[in-house]
Design an enzyme around this catalytic site. Structure first.
Site: not given
Length: 209
Positions: A98-101, A139, A167, A169
């Site tokens: 995940c590019e956020h976490h 995704q 996910h 996250c």
């Protein structure tokens, strides 16, 4: 080419833009900083070589930044003796981050298309998934990028992509709900324009299990 595909192409092109890459020494120093921030001692025996191992692992986990879909889809077989029906490869396993976490998400991709000028080797679809999955991702973007690459290089009469993933996250942090699946789909051509073709794709993916 409609506006939706144009938008996908712009997003896909942006993902190839080169960025300055730190040295290995700088990357290892960053890992040591994170270890200290986490509350541990990067100089203790169990962690002394961890920065080197993490950087080496990142080279493998994120190798998609050094790979191109054009290289994967470089050969189209045009002599398919008039075959024009659906081609489906389902249950392609993948993992991404995940590019956020920067936490993993893991799942399966299902890809179908109607040939126009030819077909590609079935293993190429699995390799294409990995090219994009081995990057920091969402995704939704992963789904669209696979479609765009196939549209650009194969130009089929229609493409259908479904991705199912869990996910970490969501299961390891935040709401901490494990076993929850996220499903994304994207359609072009006959799959987008004909609800019966979408239903056929869904049945072939789900109904035969």
């Amino acid at each position: 080419m409609d506006a939706v595909v144009d938008a996908r192409r712009e997003k896909g092109a942006a993902s190839f833009a080169p960025v300055p890459r730190p040295s290995r020494e700088e990357a290892e120093a960053a890992v040591r900083t994170l270890l200290r921030w986490s509350g541990d001692d990067p100089e203790r025996e169990g962690l002394i070589d961890t920065p080197k191992r993490v950087v080496k692992a990142y080279e493998e986990l994120y190798r998609g930044y050094r790979e191109s879909p054009a290289d994967v889809l470089d050969r189209v077989f045009e002599e398919v003796e008039g075959y024009g029906s659906i081609v489906l490869v389902r249950d392609i396993p993948f993992f991404s981050h995940c590019e956020h976490h920067m936490v993993p998400f893991v799942g399966r991709a299902h890809i179908a298309y109607y040939p126009s000028k030819g077909v590609i080797g079935l293993s190429k679809l699995a390799r294409l998934v990995d090219v994009y999955a081995r990057r920091l991702q969402t995704q939704e973007s992963l789904t669209a990028q696979i479609v765009t690459a196939l549209e650009d290089h194969l130009k089929p009469r229609g493409i259908a992509v479904m991705i199912e993933a869990e996910h970490m996250c969501m299961s390891m942090r935040g709401v901490q709900k494990s076993g929850v699946s996220t499903l994304t789909t994207d359609f072009t051509g006959v799959f987008r324009d004909d609800a019966a073709e979408q239903a056929k794709f869904m049945m072939m993916v789900k109904g035969l299990r």
